[in-house]
Design a protein around this motif. Structure first.
Motif, short mmCIF file in Angstrom:
data_model
loop_
_atom_site.label_atom_id
_atom_site.label_comp_id
_atom_site.label_asym_id
_atom_site.label_seq_id
_atom_site.Cartn_x
_atom_site.Cartn_y
_atom_site.Cartn_z
N PRO A 176 29.33 60.50 28.63
CA PRO A 176 30.67 61.11 28.52
C PRO A 176 31.06 61.85 29.80
N GLU A 177 30.12 62.06 30.72
CA GLU A 177 30.42 62.74 31.97
C GLU A 177 31.02 61.81 33.01
N LEU A 178 31.02 60.50 32.72
CA LEU A 178 31.53 59.53 33.69
C LEU A 178 33.05 59.43 33.58
N ALA A 179 33.74 59.82 34.64
CA ALA A 179 35.21 59.83 34.62
C ALA A 179 35.81 58.49 35.00
N ALA A 180 35.16 57.75 35.88
CA ALA A 180 35.73 56.49 36.37
C ALA A 180 34.68 55.78 37.21
N ILE A 181 34.97 54.51 37.49
CA ILE A 181 34.19 53.74 38.46
C ILE A 181 35.12 53.37 39.60
N GLY A 182 34.73 53.74 40.82
CA GLY A 182 35.51 53.42 42.00
C GLY A 182 34.90 52.25 42.74
N LEU A 222 31.65 45.87 31.03
CA LEU A 222 30.63 46.82 30.58
C LEU A 222 31.25 48.09 30.01
N ARG A 223 32.36 48.54 30.62
CA ARG A 223 33.04 49.75 30.15
C ARG A 223 34.56 49.51 30.13
N PRO A 224 35.06 48.73 29.18
CA PRO A 224 36.49 48.41 29.14
C PRO A 224 37.38 49.61 28.89
N ASP A 225 36.80 50.70 28.36
CA ASP A 225 37.58 51.90 28.07
C ASP A 225 37.68 52.84 29.26
N PRO A 278 44.83 54.00 46.33
CA PRO A 278 43.92 53.63 45.25
C PRO A 278 44.69 53.24 44.00
N THR A 279 44.17 52.24 43.28
CA THR A 279 44.93 51.64 42.18
C THR A 279 44.04 51.42 40.97
N VAL A 280 44.51 51.87 39.81
CA VAL A 280 43.81 51.57 38.56
C VAL A 280 43.93 50.08 38.28
N VAL A 281 42.82 49.45 37.99
CA VAL A 281 42.77 47.99 37.88
C VAL A 281 43.16 47.53 36.48
N ASP A 282 44.09 46.56 36.44
CA ASP A 282 44.42 45.84 35.22
C ASP A 282 44.43 44.36 35.55
N ASP A 283 44.84 43.53 34.61
CA ASP A 283 44.81 42.08 34.83
C ASP A 283 45.71 41.66 35.99
N ASP A 284 46.85 42.32 36.14
CA ASP A 284 47.77 41.99 37.22
C ASP A 284 47.17 42.33 38.58
N VAL A 285 46.50 43.47 38.66
CA VAL A 285 45.86 43.86 39.91
C VAL A 285 44.74 42.88 40.27
N LEU A 286 43.94 42.49 39.28
CA LEU A 286 42.89 41.51 39.53
C LEU A 286 43.47 40.20 40.05
N LEU A 326 35.87 41.28 43.42
CA LEU A 326 36.38 40.84 42.12
C LEU A 326 35.25 40.75 41.10
N ALA A 327 34.12 40.20 41.52
CA ALA A 327 32.99 40.07 40.60
C ALA A 327 32.54 41.44 40.09
N GLY A 328 32.50 42.41 41.00
CA GLY A 328 32.11 43.76 40.60
C GLY A 328 33.11 44.38 39.64
N LEU A 329 34.40 44.20 39.93
CA LEU A 329 35.44 44.75 39.07
C LEU A 329 35.39 44.14 37.67
N ARG A 330 35.29 42.83 37.61
CA ARG A 330 35.31 42.15 36.31
C ARG A 330 34.08 42.53 35.47
N THR A 331 32.94 42.61 36.09
CA THR A 331 31.73 42.95 35.35
C THR A 331 31.79 44.39 34.86
N ALA A 332 32.23 45.31 35.73
CA ALA A 332 32.31 46.72 35.34
C ALA A 332 33.32 46.92 34.21
N ARG A 333 34.42 46.18 34.26
CA ARG A 333 35.41 46.28 33.17
C ARG A 333 34.82 45.79 31.86
#
Length: 401
Positions: A86-92, A140-143, A105-113, A131-138
């Motif tokens: 719960p201490e993790l605020a975001a993944i950069g 693993l933690r879609p919320d 800096p931009t919050v990633v959604d499907d359009d950004v990808l 892209l591979a890193g972004l998709r995998t991280a999303r």
């Protein structure tokens, strides 16, 4: 400082590696750092170092970036720092190319990808890994907010006079040909830290930043805003680098194709992987080159002189672009550690107010510091870069705004 989650996981996904740091934004401390390398090989290696424990190394096949990030998550969980904290605020995420659209800096959604994917032709080696890193991280933690921080963003403030090549604008626009620049996260951090070192606000300081590693770039930063940089459409333009040629007459390519009968792929490999210091003398490690120079090696001496000549040209050019200069800042592996490079780069530029104190210049380590004489008109500084902290800072600012 927010009272909510304060940790940011920074991911730097390369073509065959993933570097990561978990940073507590309350005090910028590293809770864990690590690296997965040789992804896709049987001898893949993971090294993980928690802040309060010993490093762990594992060698085992890691098939792809998805497997690499899952391995990272497992290592963090072993130290009680898992992705479910719960201490993790975001993944950069470091993303190399943001084109003209992504200027911050931009919050990633499907359009950004989708847009990052459309930019792959401009960064074919780097954006696919991002892209591979972004998709995998999303997955693993879609919320959790996933934030892309772009290497090119800091340079999008360049005026058109600096960003445009002198070619048919319709052709240029159709193929998105212009000067984008790279290493922007480093240039942003170092220019701001240089102002802090001088006791001033970044808006009050004009600085030339020299990011000198195996890849190398210069930037002219006026009042905290980039107005020119040495890399262009790709990281090939500009300074002499470890394996890249930097600036050269474009007709060299035509000559190699027509007279040398080399293919485009062969020329690409020559200029990006077999040129620069490596091409000139067989070494791209500045420490080894200096050892050879001190031993009387003529090839190494010429390579060093060519490197310095190009570097000095850019210092002079950016001095002219800025009009006034408060500081010249050296950073990255060579810039932070190679005293002979710093000394040679400003030698003969006393008329511009540039000089180094030989004693101060010889000191190794010690963080950001001045190496110019106390009465120098222009400060010369060594400012260690911290791209991971810059990514974390930008990520955290965005998600807590």
């Amino acid at each position: 400082m927010s009272t909510g989650p304060t940790r940011v996981l920074v991911l730097n996904s390369g073509s065959s590696s993933v570097k990561y740091q978990l940073i507590d934004m309350r005090d910028s401390s590293r809770l864990a750092v690590g690296l997965v390398e040789r992804i896709g090989e049987r001898t893949s290696r993971l090294k993980h170092t928690p802040a309060d424990g010993e490093s762990r190394e594992r060698t085992a096949p890691v098939a792809d970036h998805e497997a690499a990030l899952k391995a990272v998550a497992a290592e963090l969980a072993e130290d009680g720092l898992g992705l479910d904290s719960p201490e993790l605020a975001a993944i950069g995420h470091r993303v190399v190319h943001g084109g003209l659209r992504f200027t911050e800096p931009t919050v990633v959604d499907d359009d950004v990808l989708a847009e990052i994917e459309r930019l792959i032709p401009l960064a074919p080696l780097h954006n696919p890994a991002g892209l591979a890193g972004l998709r995998t991280a999303r997955a693993l933690r879609p919320d959790l907010p996933q934030v892309a921080v772009f290497d090119t963003a800091f340079h999008t403030t360049m005026p058109e006079s600096a960003a445009r090549y002198a070619i048919d604008p319709e052709v240029a626009d159709h193929h998105r040909i212009r000067r984008y620049g790279f290493h922007g996260t480093s240039h942003a951090y170092v220019s701001r830290e240089t102002a802090r070192l001088l006791g001033k606000d970044p808006s009050e300081v004009d600085v030339i930043v020299l990011h000198l590693g195996n890849g190398a770039s210069a930037s002219a930063v006026r009042g905290g805003v980039c107005v020119d940089t040495s890399m262009g459409l790709t990281p090939l333009e500009g300074l002499v680098m470890g394996t890249r040629s930097g600036d050269l007459d474009p007709a060299v390519i035509f000559h190699l194709a027509r007279v040398g009968e080399m293919s485009m792929d062969e020329i690409d490999t020559l200029l990006n992987k077999r040129s620069g210091l490596l091409g000139l003398c067989g070494d791209n490690d500045m420490r080894e080159i200096r050892r050879r120079v001190d031993g009387g090696d003529e090839a190494a001496a010429l390579a060093f002189d060519i490197y310095i000549h190009r570097l000095k040209k850019y210092i002079g050019a950016y001095y002219a672009v800025l009009g006034t200069v408060d500081a010249v800042a050296f950073t990255a592996g060579v810039g932070e550690n190679a005293a002979p490079v710093r000394e040679a780069a400003v030698a003969g530029l006393e008329g511009l107010g540039l000089a180094v104190d030989s004693g101060l210049n010889a000191v190794r380590g010690g963080g950001a510091r001045l190496i110019s004489p106390a009465d120098a008109r222009v400060a010369v500084a060594v400012v260690p870069t911290d791209e991971e902290l810059e990514i974390a800072t930008q990520t955290y600012a965005l998600v807590t705004a």
